[in-house]
Design a protein around this motif. Structure first.
Motif, PDB file in Angstrom:
ATOM      1  N   UNK A 137       0.689  -1.068  -0.060  1.00 29.26           N
ATOM      2  CA  UNK A 137       0.052   0.035  -0.077  1.00 29.26           C
ATOM      3  C   UNK A 137       0.945   1.264   0.148  1.00 29.26           C
ATOM      4  N   UNK A 138       0.275   2.364  -0.209  1.00 30.28           N
ATOM      5  CA  UNK A 138       0.922   3.414  -0.330  1.00 30.28           C
ATOM      6  C   UNK A 138       0.206   4.807   0.915  1.00 30.28           C
ATOM      7  N   UNK A 139       1.144   5.481   1.236  1.00 33.76           N
ATOM      8  CA  UNK A 139       0.779   6.436   2.089  1.00 33.76           C
ATOM      9  C   UNK A 139       1.208   7.790   1.767  1.00 33.76           C
ATOM     10  N   UNK A 140       0.466   8.815   1.869  1.00 34.15           N
ATOM     11  CA  UNK A 140       0.845  10.038   1.116  1.00 34.15           C
ATOM     12  C   UNK A 140       1.642  10.857   2.263  1.00 34.15           C
ATOM     13  N   UNK A 141       1.205  10.802   3.342  1.00 33.46           N
ATOM     14  CA  UNK A 141       1.884  11.706   4.456  1.00 33.46           C
ATOM     15  C   UNK A 141       1.862  10.592   5.736  1.00 33.46           C
ATOM     16  N   UNK A 142       3.118   9.975   5.762  1.00 35.86           N
ATOM     17  CA  UNK A 142       3.373   9.292   7.012  1.00 35.86           C
ATOM     18  C   UNK A 142       3.339   9.732   8.169  1.00 35.86           C
ATOM     19  N   UNK A 143       3.662  10.720   8.611  1.00 34.80           N
ATOM     20  CA  UNK A 143       3.789  11.490   9.687  1.00 34.80           C
ATOM     21  C   UNK A 143       2.391  11.753  10.404  1.00 34.80           C
ATOM     22  N   UNK A 166     -13.489  -5.330  25.917  1.00 34.16           N
ATOM     23  CA  UNK A 166     -13.171  -6.634  26.471  1.00 34.16           C
ATOM     24  C   UNK A 166     -11.898  -7.151  25.288  1.00 34.16           C
ATOM     25  N   UNK A 167     -11.004  -8.029  25.961  1.00 33.93           N
ATOM     26  CA  UNK A 167      -9.850  -8.530  25.229  1.00 33.93           C
ATOM     27  C   UNK A 167     -10.324  -9.065  23.818  1.00 33.93           C
ATOM     28  N   UNK A 168     -11.590  -9.573  23.730  1.00 32.35           N
ATOM     29  CA  UNK A 168     -11.960 -10.127  22.340  1.00 32.35           C
ATOM     30  C   UNK A 168     -11.890  -9.149  21.509  1.00 32.35           C
ATOM     31  N   UNK A 169     -11.976  -7.803  21.726  1.00 37.08           N
ATOM     32  CA  UNK A 169     -11.975  -6.671  20.804  1.00 37.08           C
ATOM     33  C   UNK A 169     -10.600  -6.460  20.165  1.00 37.08           C
ATOM     34  N   UNK A 170      -9.576  -7.114  20.731  1.00 40.31           N
ATOM     35  CA  UNK A 170      -8.162  -6.826  20.034  1.00 40.31           C
ATOM     36  C   UNK A 170      -8.129  -7.082  18.642  1.00 40.31           C
ATOM     37  N   UNK A 171      -8.766  -7.993  18.205  1.00 41.06           N
ATOM     38  CA  UNK A 171      -8.640  -8.405  16.719  1.00 41.06           C
ATOM     39  C   UNK A 171      -9.326  -7.109  15.784  1.00 41.06           C
ATOM     40  N   UNK A 172     -10.726  -6.838  16.454  1.00 43.95           N
ATOM     41  CA  UNK A 172     -11.419  -5.626  15.554  1.00 43.95           C
ATOM     42  C   UNK A 172     -10.604  -4.245  15.648  1.00 43.95           C
ATOM     43  N   UNK A 173      -9.880  -4.193  16.998  1.00 42.95           N
ATOM     44  CA  UNK A 173      -9.086  -2.964  17.199  1.00 42.95           C
ATOM     45  C   UNK A 173      -7.916  -3.100  15.928  1.00 42.95           C
ATOM     46  N   UNK A 174      -7.266  -3.954  16.130  1.00 38.31           N
ATOM     47  CA  UNK A 174      -6.260  -4.219  15.067  1.00 38.31           C
ATOM     48  C   UNK A 174      -6.635  -3.855  13.646  1.00 38.31           C
ATOM     49  N   UNK A 175      -7.727  -4.430  13.121  1.00 36.71           N
ATOM     50  CA  UNK A 175      -8.140  -4.483  11.754  1.00 36.71           C
ATOM     51  C   UNK A 175      -8.380  -2.958  11.592  1.00 36.71           C
ATOM     52  N   UNK A 176      -8.847  -2.079  12.597  1.00 37.12           N
ATOM     53  CA  UNK A 176      -9.192  -0.633  12.373  1.00 37.12           C
ATOM     54  C   UNK A 176      -7.874   0.063  12.154  1.00 37.12           C
ATOM     55  N   UNK A 177      -6.840  -0.401  13.295  1.00 34.01           N
ATOM     56  CA  UNK A 177      -5.484   0.338  12.997  1.00 34.01           C
ATOM     57  C   UNK A 177      -4.972   0.149  11.376  1.00 34.01           C
ATOM     58  N   UNK A 178      -4.768  -1.055  11.255  1.00 31.71           N
ATOM     59  CA  UNK A 178      -4.256  -1.592   9.924  1.00 31.71           C
ATOM     60  C   UNK A 178      -4.782  -0.824   8.890  1.00 31.71           C
ATOM     61  N   UNK A 179      -6.251  -0.625   8.893  1.00 28.45           N
ATOM     62  CA  UNK A 179      -6.858   0.130   7.769  1.00 28.45           C
ATOM     63  C   UNK A 179      -6.491   1.857   7.834  1.00 28.45           C
ATOM     64  N   UNK A 180      -6.221   1.970   9.050  1.00 23.65           N
ATOM     65  CA  UNK A 180      -6.009   3.422   9.339  1.00 23.65           C
ATOM     66  C   UNK A 180      -4.529   3.759   8.792  1.00 23.65           C
ATOM     67  N   UNK A 181      -3.976   2.819   8.781  1.00 23.60           N
ATOM     68  CA  UNK A 181      -2.203   3.157   8.251  1.00 23.60           C
ATOM     69  C   UNK A 181      -2.083   2.681   6.816  1.00 23.60           C
ATOM     70  N   UNK A 182      -3.219   2.367   6.244  1.00 27.60           N
ATOM     71  CA  UNK A 182      -3.267   2.379   4.964  1.00 27.60           C
ATOM     72  C   UNK A 182      -3.570   1.080   4.037  1.00 27.60           C
ATOM     73  N   UNK A 183      -4.028   0.021   4.951  1.00 24.41           N
ATOM     74  CA  UNK A 183      -4.180  -1.496   4.348  1.00 24.41           C
ATOM     75  C   UNK A 183      -5.527  -1.497   4.064  1.00 24.41           C
ATOM     76  N   UNK A 184      -5.869  -2.383   2.840  1.00 22.93           N
ATOM     77  CA  UNK A 184      -7.161  -2.455   2.239  1.00 22.93           C
ATOM     78  C   UNK A 184      -8.089  -2.978   3.363  1.00 22.93           C
ATOM     79  N   UNK A 185      -9.225  -2.784   3.443  1.00 19.87           N
ATOM     80  CA  UNK A 185     -10.299  -3.291   4.562  1.00 19.87           C
ATOM     81  C   UNK A 185     -10.180  -4.917   4.303  1.00 19.87           C
ATOM     82  N   UNK A 186     -10.472  -5.503   3.452  1.00 18.90           N
ATOM     83  CA  UNK A 186     -10.742  -6.844   3.309  1.00 18.90           C
ATOM     84  C   UNK A 186      -9.283  -7.624   3.528  1.00 18.90           C
ATOM     85  N   UNK A 187      -7.962  -6.916   3.347  1.00 23.55           N
ATOM     86  CA  UNK A 187      -6.764  -7.501   3.664  1.00 23.55           C
ATOM     87  C   UNK A 187      -6.631  -7.333   5.108  1.00 23.55           C
TER      88      UNK A 187
END
Length: 216
Positions: A137-143, A166-187
């Motif tokens: 993926x590509x990010x225009x402004x990494x900072x 709950x601890x069970x939310x870690x996976x969903x939180x990680x997904x949101x974080x990965x999308x925030x840093x530029x990863x495609x939703x499905x990936x």
């Protein structure tokens, strides 16, 4: 063989401070409290630390060392940069609720943790750079992205520690974080749910013998 006296004294000061700061909170702790609990004179402590902030800096440095070793263990042998990002993100979130008590130091005792957050940002920046070089993926402004993502990560860690999530939310939180840093939703959804064996952190108090460089 016993460690040198200077190493033993520093270790005792840091261990006593960790116990006291969890009991009292950083804002209420004083040098006098540490002197009394460690059975040391102010002059002895001044040979190592001039301010409480300097003591907190060493505690924060130990926490950072604990954190990075745990991440290193999780991603050892992993070549896929997206997989590295996903594992690193989930372990970071898990760190807040692991039995080691890092959450206690930061979210209950409120010791300064700007350097710790900066170390997380640097780690994420390195992982993002590798993923971008690989063309995932590509990010225009990494900072800007790093600033937003690290702030969101700290908030999520606090909510996990406080039990608001709950601890069970870690996976969903990680997904949101990965999308925030530029990863495609499905990936992101796929990588955030890969099998993982979390690396537990050591219990408090952390020992300077293991987690700080030798005084020499």
């Amino acid at each position: 063989m016993l460690p040198p006296k200077r190493e033993r004294t520093r270790a005792k000061l840091l261990e006593v401070t960790q116990r006291l700061v969890v009991e009292k909170g950083a804002s209420a702790l004083t040098f006098r409290d540490i002197c009394y609990a460690a059975d040391m004179s102010p002059g002895t402590i001044y040979n190592y630390y001039r301010t409480l902030e300097q003591i907190y800096e060493d505690i924060e440095a130990m926490v950072s060392a604990v954190y990075h070793r745990a991440i290193d263990q999780i991603v050892e042998g992993v070549d896929d940069p997206c997989e590295v990002m996903a594992y690193s993100t989930r372990q970071t979130l898990y760190t807040a609720i692991s039995r080691g008590g890092i959450g206690k130091l930061f979210f209950d005792a409120n010791i300064p943790h700007e350097r710790f957050i900066e170390s997380i940002k640097l780690r994420f920046a390195k992982d993002m750079a590798k993923a971008m070089q690989s063309g995932f993926f590509q990010i225009e402004n990494t900072q800007v992205v790093l600033s937003m993502a690290s702030g969101a990560m700290l908030s999520a860690m606090m909510d996990l520690y406080k039990g608001k999530l709950p601890i069970e939310s870690i996976d969903e939180l990680a997904e949101v974080h990965l999308r925030m840093v530029g990863m495609d939703k499905s990936i992101a959804a796929s990588y955030a749910r890969l099998p993982i064996k979390y690396s537990p952190t050591p219990e408090l108090p952390l020992s300077s013998y293991e987690w700080l460089p030798s005084l020499g």
